[in-house]
Design an enzyme around this catalytic site. Structure first.
Site, short mmCIF file in Angstrom:
data_model
loop_
_atom_site.label_atom_id
_atom_site.label_comp_id
_atom_site.label_asym_id
_atom_site.label_seq_id
_atom_site.Cartn_x
_atom_site.Cartn_y
_atom_site.Cartn_z
N ASN A 179 45.95 43.06 46.83
CA ASN A 179 46.54 43.31 45.52
C ASN A 179 45.48 43.78 44.54
O ASN A 179 44.31 43.42 44.64
CB ASN A 179 47.26 42.06 44.98
CG ASN A 179 46.36 41.19 44.13
OD1 ASN A 179 46.16 41.46 42.94
ND2 ASN A 179 45.78 40.16 44.74
N PHE A 239 45.48 41.52 36.25
CA PHE A 239 45.87 40.59 35.17
C PHE A 239 47.06 41.11 34.37
O PHE A 239 47.05 41.12 33.14
CB PHE A 239 44.69 40.35 34.22
CG PHE A 239 43.68 39.36 34.71
CD1 PHE A 239 43.87 38.64 35.87
CD2 PHE A 239 42.49 39.17 34.01
CE1 PHE A 239 42.91 37.74 36.32
CE2 PHE A 239 41.52 38.26 34.45
CZ PHE A 239 41.74 37.55 35.61
N SER A 265 38.31 37.48 39.60
CA SER A 265 39.24 38.51 40.06
C SER A 265 38.49 39.83 40.22
O SER A 265 37.72 40.22 39.33
CB SER A 265 40.38 38.69 39.06
OG SER A 265 41.14 39.85 39.38
N ASN A 268 39.83 42.70 40.17
CA ASN A 268 40.67 43.79 39.68
C ASN A 268 40.57 44.07 38.19
O ASN A 268 41.32 44.88 37.65
CB ASN A 268 42.14 43.50 40.05
CG ASN A 268 42.31 43.34 41.55
OD1 ASN A 268 41.78 44.13 42.32
ND2 ASN A 268 43.03 42.29 41.96
N THR A 269 39.66 43.38 37.50
CA THR A 269 39.37 43.65 36.09
C THR A 269 37.92 44.08 36.00
O THR A 269 37.02 43.29 36.33
CB THR A 269 39.61 42.40 35.23
OG1 THR A 269 41.00 42.05 35.29
CG2 THR A 269 39.23 42.67 33.77
N ASN A 297 38.57 32.95 45.28
CA ASN A 297 39.49 34.02 44.92
C ASN A 297 39.60 34.98 46.11
O ASN A 297 39.11 34.68 47.19
CB ASN A 297 38.98 34.75 43.67
CG ASN A 297 40.10 35.30 42.80
OD1 ASN A 297 41.06 35.87 43.30
ND2 ASN A 297 39.98 35.12 41.50
#
Length: 408
Positions: free
Chosen positions: A152, A156, A226, A228-229, A294
């Site tokens: 994924n 956020f 994470s 993804n940020t 994570n």
């Protein structure tokens, strides 16, 4: 009559559910069958009928659908009382079992009651950002069927603090209104905090989250791991982490009995882990626990799916061993002084037991629930209980870190 009213409510939920699914993928026959089977709670029907049908849906739409069902409590309820073998006391809180719902599933605090009904001992919502944000562009979720995994890159996506705060307030009001009945007994609810993508000073966002959501949380999580940020994982660097935790823990200290946890990545170097452990074990670090781990940005060579090269965090079975070894490392580096929640690739009682023996006081799952369905939760508890009995343990807490105690 009272029973007639209950039946009407159930029928209404089923009709809404079927309509929602049909709008999602346009197949009333397929999804109507799924709706009928959802209440059964039988592992066979979920494994052979419901979950194969769910996998026909777009991954993100099926995620939203699952959250909706849980928010309506249209889930197979685990009514069996947990064995005393599984009871856990941690951070001055009592948990009926050590199996929890990881952050990322109920991002917006919509489905707590339904998730507890599945049999989870604790639930973590989020990550929640101060201001609403859409996250990354779609598609951003990919099923790796051949690998029992998910990638994924949500980024956020969040409804924001104000909306989530309203939902958590209603949750607490309902508990207080109904008292300590079976359905509304107060549960351990974690709130995972994130930062908005555009925020330059991350501590402002995390402090904001603690201030607004802390009063409704059993524990709070700083998510700096994470993938993804952009730039978020830089806050795992020790200098930035110390500064961030100092500001966030100062705000947390204004609350009563709110453990503060930090969620870390499985991709840290050995040196970074050593520095991290040294910091969190300092007397006044402000950190009360770790969530390990994570998702990973690594890609094992064993992956078979065509989606294996997608950008984002990998979770599920391919993460299991890496996450367990990271739990083990952090337990040893912290000398068992800091409670650890182990997460990554847990899909059986054996997987949970391995993480506990490696040093986890509690265990979380997410991807395996999406892959195998909600009947997985009671099965994991049964299997874990059987393993503990076979090993002669009187309580699961006796097994924490046992893998290392044999060597001392």
């Amino acid at each position: 009559s009272e029973h007639g009213g209950e039946i009407a409510v159930c029928l209404t939920r089923l009709l809404i559910m079927v309509r929602f699914i049909c709008l999602s993928i346009g197949s009333s026959l397929v999804l109507g069958t799924s709706a009928y089977l959802l209440y059964s709670g039988h592992e066979w029907s979920y494994r052979n009928i419901v979950m194969p049908l769910v996998r026909l849906m777009d991954p993100e739409k099926s995620h939203r659908f699952a959250v909706k069902l849980a928010s309506w409590k249209v889930v197979p309820r685990d009514s069996k009382e947990d064995s005393s073998l599984l009871h856990v006391h941690l951070w001055n809180k009592a948990l009926p079992n050590p199996i929890g719902m990881a952050a990322g599933f109920d991002k917006h605090g919509e489905a707590m009651e339904g998730l507890f009904a599945l049999g989870f001992g604790f639930v973590e919502v989020g990550s929640v950002t101060p201001r609403p944000q859409k996250g990354n562009d779609r598609p951003r979720v990919f099923r790796l069927h051949e690998d029992d995994a998910i990638i994924n890159r949500y980024g956020f996506n969040s409804h924001g603090i104000d909306i989530v705060k309203g939902r958590l307030q209603k949750w607490h009001q309902k508990i207080n209104r109904h008292g300590n009945t079976d359905e509304f007994t107060p549960r351990v609810l974690g709130v995972n905090l994130g930062k908005n993508k555009e925020t330059l000073e991350a501590s402002d966002d995390y402090v904001w989250g603690v201030r607004e959501l802390g009063p409704f949380a059993s524990y709070l999580v700083i998510n700096v791991s994470s993938p993804n940020t952009p730039g978020l994982r830089n806050y795992q660097k020790i200098a930035k982490l110390k500064s961030l935790v100092a500001k966030v823990s100062a705000e947390r200290d204004l609350l009563r009995n709110k453990p503060l946890l930090v969620k870390i990545a499985p991709d840290l170097t050995r040196e970074e882990k050593v520095e991290f452990a040294s910091f969190v074990t300092e007397k006044d670090s402000g950190v009360d626990g770790l969530i390990v781990t994570n998702t990973t940005v690594s890609r094992p060579s064993s992956l078979k799916s065509v989606h294996a090269t997608e950008v984002g965090g990998l979770s599920g079975e391919p993460l299991r061993e890496l996450a367990t070894e990271t739990v083990s490392e952090m337990y040893l580096l912290t000398k068992g002084e800091i409670p650890i929640i182990g997460v990554g690739g847990v899909s059986s009682g054996k997987d949970a037991y391995e993480k506990i023996c490696a040093g986890a006081s509690l265990v979380q799952l997410y991807s395996s629930l999406v892959i195998h369905g909600p009947t997985l939760v009671p099965r994991i508890k049964r299997e874990l209980e059987d393993i503990l009995k076979s090993k002669g343990y009187k309580n699961v807490q006796e097994a924490v870190g046992s893998r290392h105690k044999k060597d001392t």
